[in-house]
Every structure is written in structure tokens, then in C-alpha cells.
Design an enzyme around this catalytic site. Structure first.
Site, PDB file in Angstrom:
ATOM      1  CG  HIS A 196      22.620  33.843  29.218  1.00  0.00           C
ATOM      2  ND1 HIS A 196      23.361  34.974  29.511  1.00  0.00           N
ATOM      3  CD2 HIS A 196      22.886  33.548  27.924  1.00  0.00           C
ATOM      4  CE1 HIS A 196      24.044  35.343  28.431  1.00  0.00           C
ATOM      5  NE2 HIS A 196      23.773  34.496  27.455  1.00  0.00           N
ATOM      6  CG  ASP A 229      23.510  36.090  32.771  1.00  0.00           C
ATOM      7  OD1 ASP A 229      23.714  34.869  32.927  1.00  0.00           O
ATOM      8  OD2 ASP A 229      23.421  36.634  31.647  1.00  0.00           O
ATOM      9  N   GLY A 279      26.695  34.649  20.940  1.00  0.00           N
ATOM     10  CA  GLY A 279      27.965  33.933  20.861  1.00  0.00           C
ATOM     11  C   GLY A 279      29.050  34.588  21.693  1.00  0.00           C
ATOM     12  CB  SER A 305      26.442  34.972  25.980  1.00  0.00           C
ATOM     13  OG  SER A 305      25.422  35.743  25.408  1.00  0.00           O
ATOM     14  N   GLY A 306      28.924  35.444  28.083  1.00  0.00           N
ATOM     15  CA  GLY A 306      29.835  34.801  29.016  1.00  0.00           C
ATOM     16  C   GLY A 306      31.253  35.289  28.926  1.00  0.00           C
TER      17      GLY A 306
END
Length: 845
Positions: free
Chosen positions: A648, A702, A794, A796-797
Site C-alpha cells: 500500500h 500487502d 508512517g 507502514s512497510g
């Protein structure tokens, strides 16, 4: 005599065994008459028997004298004593001076006289050497050797522990010569057995005298050009001028990780007295660690011992002196006003030993005092947290010691005054504390808040919410649980997503009941089937998925299933999570191949969730920036060429083409946003690969991969995280780590310093119910242990890092959640094991 170079010396004592042999008279003389034809044979037999008896007796005597009585242990004790009828002269610093030798001879003579007051010590005493002298009037540092018969070691230890009484006896002896030394403050302890000379091939001694306005330097031999030498003992005797103390500041500390092998020990003395040790160190510390030590007097000893394996770069430290009364080592005093702060001496570095401080706090009349310890580190080996007999802080007569959570120790007073005392003993130091005080309304110490039993104030809405916000459970007692919480049998309330996660959160196992688990005598299969415990590890697949035959100790010859680990040679093993655990389980060793991953090179002294990470603590963490802007998403290093992040993060919107590599800059080795020091590397991207089945509505699949435009070189601050095998198990209840620069609260601003927090893997079924059935089999749930901490915008990932042994595995990728850190709303992560084949296909990792 130098104990490092000596061998055992003693003289065996005479034996007092009676070796005479008597024979009983015969009752029948006829029995003693020689038989016909047996004279010669009888004589031969007699000689043989006699020889055998003599040999046996000789053997017994040899064993008794040589082996039994001569089994002795060499015991070395170090110590110090203050000589009150002598004045220190500079020549005492030089062990080759005639003044040194003359006083040393007097001290050794007196030590022999002191030991002579104990029969146990007198018969074992070999000799003493004087290692050094220092000011005050004169302090002598000695080393004494004893040859102790086997089994009497504890008796000698006990006798040495009563040195003060022996000295008193010797000092009161009527026949003492008129020029005898008058001594007091006698200290003695057995030498650390790791320092015995038989272990070392080399012994090196250095001396350094600090001077005002000058910074000296000590370092391990060869540093920084080559590793330190093996099997070596080194010591540095450090001195300062009178009325000064030693300051020792390490800028590098890089030794073998195990202190049983290589170590550095610092003593508040000039010899290695164990009751004066300040700290023992090994491993690799980050340069950001505060490794500064201050002595109590004007001397300090640094020792280093190495074994025969795995030599490392070593250490370097600056040596300087501080005048007594300087700000760094003063403490206590009057504190007034509405609020204020104070710390232990030398904070956040190590406080000195033998400190005693007292602060008197006074706020305006009619108010009370509230004291909160922001940081509290007073740990010490052997410290009893109940009685605090070693280092402690005392507030209103109550002692506190050990390591305490941030802001959890709070004390209030009903008057406008408070007294705070700090005391450190003679051994082992820590970083100390940071405290803040404020004036409060005595009648209402927590305005519009709930006051905990420990006097901490929390928001009223946090009472009876299932979390121990007070830290002492006082906010969770006598509660009526809400419908979306677990009602424990003991009256506590707990978050629903802790139900059936394999951890007894209630304390009475209420949260682990009615979980659809198997009956007593049965084991649960991975497919939720139940089989008899008798069927486990019987060589048959009773579960149907082979899970009853996992971890059964049969490494080879295991039938391959979806749950077994497949080695590179195609054979399977039934051990759960065998990869990179330090034990080769595959015949070809492939489970331990490519294991240079998942480890911080630095030794971190403390790990507490929900706070700034240490530099280099999570070296696989990456900050992804859109060019020309700031941090947007996180990512994880898995090889010199490849990163893993969330799909995402790389989806195009109306303004920005996030799917294109030219949009991004990756910052590796970063700790503080905007601070791109020498440890930070910036890389552009070559390609971005989003998972082809990513669903932007459900966040299923994701996950994405990023290839760097040029490979990165690994360093102390840049290293990969271990990728788990497809069969790797991350059980519910296991503690894992989330890290990132995301918003520190929902709707808040991003963090500038990398944050870390501990969370716990949540049972999939319970989590799916909490999240309204939105989970897929490729998603993993993790919630917080103490509330108010979660991944956020922030983050994320970024990685969900799972510890396994000494390494970290990439359990998940930060994906989505219902807000940030909301109660009963855990974070959702993409399960990396589900994408292991896809990652290998695209990256070769």
C-alpha cells in the site's frame, strides 16, 4: 614475588602413620610344621605373598603421602590497608625506588604477623607482594598467596573475611616492635579465578598519571590497527593528583560477546579487589552509549583478560582527572520552587562508588510535593530489591533500588517539604536516576484524574479498562468488566484479544479456558484436530498434517510435509524453526547457511518498550522518502540489493507515482530524521515490485519489494534481518518488536528518532473477531502488552521483528489497523512466511 608468574610452592608435612606389622600367634603348633615335598614350593609362595604385601603397603603409603596429602589449591587474595603512621611521598609511585622497597618490606612483614594470628591462615601462608601505594595517609595494595589443602578452601575464605579482627589482635600485641606500622581500613577478597596466571601466555602492566588540563589515553594493545592478543592479561594502574578523582571515558568497546572468554573489569582500587569492582564489560557497545566512570578516590585499575579464541578490535578510553567538588561529582542541596529537576551524580553516565547525597525539597507553603523518577537505574549484582542493602534512593524513609520503569516510581508528601537520599556502596555502579518534583494540592493531588495506590496519577477513563496503567494494578481492582473484555475469576478485566493466546494474563488462567482446546491427555494438531498424547512422536501421522511428529528429536529420515523444514539437499527435518539457531540440523548444514542476519552488532544495556531505540539496535530498519520530501514509509533490509515494504506504500494516487522507482530515496542506517551522519547511506531504487494479488480494499497480500540501484555495504548500522522459512512458526503470545518513525499518536506528528516498542502476537481467531472478520490467512495480529503503543501512520512497510535465540526474524510487515494504539484494536501485519516463495522467486534471497 609476582603472583602472575609464580607456581605453587609448599613443603609436604611429615607423616605419622605407624608402619609396624604384628602377627598373631598360632593356636596349633602342628599347623606350622612343614609338609613333605612342599618346602621349596612353600618358600616360593611365601616370598611371592610377602612381596605382594610389601608392594601393596608401598602403594598405599605413596598414595597417602604423595596423592592424598599433597592435593592443594593455590588461593590468591588481594587487598588494601591504610597505614596511618606514614606519609605518602612521590617515590612510592615507583616500585623500583628504595623508599618503595623499604616500606613494602615492612608491610609484608606485618602481613605475615597478621596471618599468624589465625592458625588456619598461618599453616597455609606462602607469601605476599606489595603491588602499589597511594595517598591517604599511605594506602598499601597487597597480594597474598596461600597453599590450601583440599577441602579447607571455605575455612580459609572464612578466616580471610575476619581480617579486621586479626589486624586488631596484631595491633594489640604487647611485643610489637616500636617501628611497627599502624593500619586500619583493611580490605581483602579472593582474586577472580579467571585472572590466574596459568591461563595466560603474556602479562602486561601499564601506568598512567592524569594531569590537570590534559586528557590521556589507554587502549588495548594493537588498537585500532589489529585485534588484541590471545591468552593475555593486561592491567592499567591509573592515578590522579591528590584531591582529584579519575574520569575514564570509553569511546570504543568491542570485545567478544561472552564475558567468560574476554572481558574488561574496572576497579575502584589499584589492585583487583573484587569488593571494589565498578563494572565488568564485554561485547560491542554503540558509541552513543554512556560509558564514563568516575572513581571515589584518586586511583583506578582497568584489567583486561583474553582467551585463545575470537580476538576482537578491543577498546580505547580517555583518562582525565576531576577536582573534588566539581559539578560532575557533587550532589544534594536545597531545591525550592513550584517544580524542578535533579539527577544522580554524573548522570546519564555511571555514578561513582561510595557516594552519599541528600536533597531537601521545599515547595510553597500549603502545597505538597510530588516526586517522579523519569529514569531509574540502580541495579547491582546481589542487590535485594526488597531491602536495598546496596545502592538505593530513600524518599520519606522508604528505599527504592534496582531498575524501574520510566515514570512509574512516584512519591508524594502531605507537607511542603521532602527529603531524598542517594547512596552507593563500594562495588558496582549504574547510571543512576533523573527525577522531577512539582507542587501539588494536598487535598486533591490528582485533579480530574485517578490516583493510583503508588501515588501516580492517570486519566480516569483508564480505570477498569483491562490495562494496568498504574503499574501496581490498583486501577484494575474492584472493577465491573465491559462486554468486550474478559472477566477474570479473580476480578480483573483483561483485553479480549488476550483470550486463548497461550499466556495466563488473568493470573488464574480464566482467559485460557473454553478455548476449544483438546481434553486432558490430548495434544492439539495444527489443523485443530486433537489426538492422544500417546500418539505424539510415534512415527505415524495421526493428525493428518504431520504436526504430531514435529520436534521429536528425529532429525534425519523425516517425511516431507508442508510443516517440515526442507534442507537444500531435498531432505526434511522435523525440528521447528531450525534455521540460524546455531545448531546444524540438516546433513548438508543448509539450515545454518546464510545466517549473517538479524543481529545488532552493538550490545544494548537495556531494552524497554515504547521509547527511543538505540543507534544500531535495529540495523535492518529503512526510512523511505519521497524525493524532495520527508519520511513516508518504512522498509526492511533483506540483502545488499533488496528491501521489503508494504504494497500500500507503493500505490499511485492522483498526484504521485509511488509505483515508480524514481519517486523514492531509501535511507539505510538512519537513526534520527534529518541527521545523515557517516553511518547513513542513501540509495535510489532500480525497481519496485508490488505483490500482483494486492487488494487495496482489504489490504490482502500487502507486501512489496524494492531493488536498490546499487548494493549497500554492511556496517555496524546497516545489516539484514533474517527471512523465515515458509514453515517458521510465530506462536500466539510471543513477544515481538515494532519499530519506525511513524506518528507517536493517532493524528499526531511523526517521530524524529527511531521508536521501538514490544507487542505480542495475538491468536488469529480472537483477533479476527475483534476486527470484524476482516483478517485473511495472510495477515498476522500483534497487540501491545501495556496499552497505548502501536504502529501508526508512517510506520507502514516497516518490520515486525521476532527474536529467536540471538537473532531477529522478519515475522511481518506493518500493514493496517483501526486507528493507532486504540484499546482492543491490535495492529495487522502481512505474514512474511506466506510470501517466502514469492520473495525467493523475485530476489533470489
Amino acid at each position: 614475588m609476582d603472583y602472575m608468574d609464580r607456581e605453587l610452592r609448599y613443603a609436604p608435612r611429615d607423616n605419622d602413620w605407624d608402619t609396624s606389622v604384628q602377627f598373631l600367634p598360632a593356636s596349633d603348633n602342628k599347623k606350622l610344621e612343614k609338609k613333605k615335598g612342599l618346602g621349596k614350593i612353600g618358600a616360593v609362595i611365601g616370598v611371592v605373598v610377602f612381596a605382594a604385601v610389601v608392594a601393596l603397603m608401598t602403594g598405599l603409603l605413596v598414595w597417602h603421602f604423595h596423592f592424598r596429602k599433597d592435593v592443594r589449591t593455590k588461593k590468591i587474595y588481594t587487598g588494601s590497608m591504610r597505614i596511618t603512621n606514614q606519609v605518602f611521598v612521590d617515590a612510592y609511585e615507583n616500585s623500583n625506588s628504595s623508599e618503595f622497597k623499604a616500606l613494602a618490606k615492612q608491610v609484608t612483614t606485618q602481613l605475615k604477623a597478621i596471618y599468624g594470628k589465625s592458625p588456619q591462615l598461618a599453616k597455609c601462608y606462602v607469601g605476599s607482594t606489595i603491588q602499589a601505594f597511594s595517598e591517604g595517609s599511605v594506602v598499601a595494595y597487597y597480594l597474598s598467596e596461600f597453599s590450601v589443602p583440599s577441602g579447607q578452601e571455605s575455612a580459609v575464605d572464612k578466616a580471610m573475611s575476619s581480617m579486621e579482627q586479626l589486624v586488631d589482635k596484631e595491633q594489640r600485641t604487647m611485643s610489637r616492635p616500636g617501628n611497627s606500622l599502624v593500619v586500619e581500613d583493611v580490605v581483602s577478597s579472593a582474586v577472580d579465578s579467571r585472572l590466574f596466571s596459568s591461563l595466560f601466555s603474556d602479562f602486561v602492566r601499564y601506568s598512567e598519571h592524569a594531569r590537570s588540563n590534559h586528557i590521556g589515553e589507554i587502549q588495548s594493545p594493537g588498537f585500532p590497527n589489529r585485534p588484541y592478543s590471545p591468552n593475555t592479561f593486561i592491567q592499567w594502574q591509573l592515578r590522579a593528583d591528590p584531591n582529584h578523582v579519575i574520569k575514564l571515558d570509553f569511546d570504543t568497546m568491542n570485545l567478544e560477546e561472552n564475558c567468560k572468554n574476554d572481558f574488561v573489569k574496572i576497579y575502584d582500587s589499584l589492585v583487583a579487589i573484587e569488593s571494589r569492582v565498578m563494572e565488568e564489560m564485554c561485547g560491542y557497545y554503540s558509541p552513543s552509549e554512556h560509558l564514563t566512570f568516575i572513581s571515589s578516590g584518586n586511583v583506578m585499575l582497568v584489567t583486561m583478560a583474553t582467551n585463545d579464541k575470537l580476538d576482537f578490535p578491543g577498546f580505547r578510553a580517555q583518562v582525565s582527572q576531576i577536582k573534588r567538588g566539581s559539578r560532575e561529582i557533587t550532589c544534594g542541596g536545597q531545591l525550592t520552587g513550584e517544580n524542578g529537576k535533579f539527577t544522580s551524580p554524573n548522570y546519564p553516565n555511571f555514578y561513582p562508588p561510595r557516594m552519599s547525597c541528600q536533597w531537601s525539597i521545599k515547595v510553597p507553603t500549603g502545597k505538597g510535593v510530588k516526586l517522579t523518577f523519569k529514569k531509574f537505574y540502580l541495579s547491582e549484582p546481589g542487590q535485594d530489591s526488597e531491602n536495598c542493602r546496596k545502592d538505593y534512593v530513600k524518599v520519606n524513609g522508604k528505599k527504592v533500588c534496582g531498575e524501574q520503569p520510566d515514570n512509574k516510581v512516584t512519591v508524594t508528601s502531605n507537607t511542603n517539604t521532602m527529603t531524598v537520599e542517594f547512596s552507593s556502596d563500594k562495588s558496582y555502579v549504574d547510571r543512576g536516576f533523573e527525577a522531577a518534583f512539582e507542587a501539588i494540592d494536598v487535598k486533591d493531588p490528582c485533579p480530574n484524574q485517578f490516583q493510583c495506590k503508588n501515588q501516580q496519577c492517570i486519566r480516569k477513563e483508564l480505570k477498569c479498562d483491562g490495562w494496568s496503567d498504574c503499574g501496581d494494578l490498583s486501577d484494575e481492582i474492584n472493577c465491573k468488566c465491559s462486554a468486550d473484555a474478559i472477566t477474570c475469576g479473580n476480578g480483573l478485566c483483561k483485553p479480549m484479544f488476550w483470550k486463548c493466546d497461550g499466556v495466563d494474563d488473568c493470573g488464574d488462567k480464566t482467559d485460557e479456558k473454553d478455548c476449544g482446546l483438546c481434553k486432558p491427555g490430548q495434544v492439539a494438531c495444527k489443523n485443530n484436530k486433537c489426538v492422544s498424547e500417546k500418539n505424539r512422536c510415534d512415527g505415524r501421522d495421526d493428525c493428518g498434517d504431520g504436526s504430531d511428529e514435529l520436534d521429536c528429536g528425529r532429525v534425519s529420515g523425516t517425511t516431507c510435509t508442508d510443516l517440515t523444514y526442507r534442507c537444500r539437499n531435498g531432505k526434511c527435518i522435523n525440528k521447528v524453526n531450525p534455521e540460524c539457531d546455531g545448531t546444524p540440523d540438516c546433513e548438508d548444514g543448509s539450515d545454518e547457511a546464510k545466517c549473517d542476519c538479524g543481529r545488532s552488532m552493538f550490545k544494548t544495556s537495556r531494552i524497554v518498550g515504547g521509547q527511543d531505540a538505540e543507534e544500531g539496535e535495529f540495523p535492518w530498519q529503512v526510512s523511505l522518502h519521497v524525493k524532495g520530501y520527508s519520511h513516508v514509509c518504512g522498509a526492511s533490509i533483506i540483502s545488499p540489493h533488496w528491501l521489503v515494504t508494504a504494497a500500500h506504500c507503493v500505490q499511485d494516487d492522483g498526484r504521485t507515482r509511488y509505483s515508480q522507482p524514481g519517486t523514492w530515496e531509501a535511507y539505510l542506517g538512519l537513526h534520527t530524521q534529518g541527521n545523515n551522519g557517516n553511518s547513513v547511506m542513501k540509495r535510489n531504487l532500480k525497481q519496485v515490485i508490488s505483490h500482483p494479488n494486492y487488494n487495496q480494499f482489504t489490504f490482502d497480500n500487502d507486501i512489496a519489494l524494492m531493488e536498490l540501484e546499487s548494493p549497500v555495504s554492511y556496517s555496524d548500522y546497516i545489516r539484514p534481518i533474517c527471512l523465515p522459512a515458509a514453515q517458521h512458526v510465530f506462536p500466539p503470545g510471543n513477544t515481538v518488536w515494532i519499530t519506525g518513525w511513524g506518528a507517536t499518536r493517532e493524528g499526531g506528528f511523526a517521530a524524529s528518532v527511531l521508536q521501538k516498542a514490544q507487542v505480542r502476537i495475538i491468536n488469529q481467531t480472537v483477533c479476527d473477531n475483534l476486527m470484524g472478520g476482516q483478517l485473511t490467512s495472510r495477515m498476522l495480529c500483534a497487540g501491545v502488552l501495556s496499552g497505548g503503543v502501536d504502529a501508526c501512520q508512517g510506520d507502514s512497510g516497516g518490520p515486525l521483528s521476532s527474536p529467536s535465540g540471538t537473532r531477529m526474524f522478519l515475522a511481518g510487515v506493518v500493514s493496517w489497523g483501526d486507528g493507532c494504539a486504540r484499546r482492543n484494536k491490535p495492529g495487522i501485519y502481512s505474514t512474511v512466511t506466506k510470501f517466502r516463495g514469492w520473495i525467493k522467486e523475485k530476489t533470489g534471497v
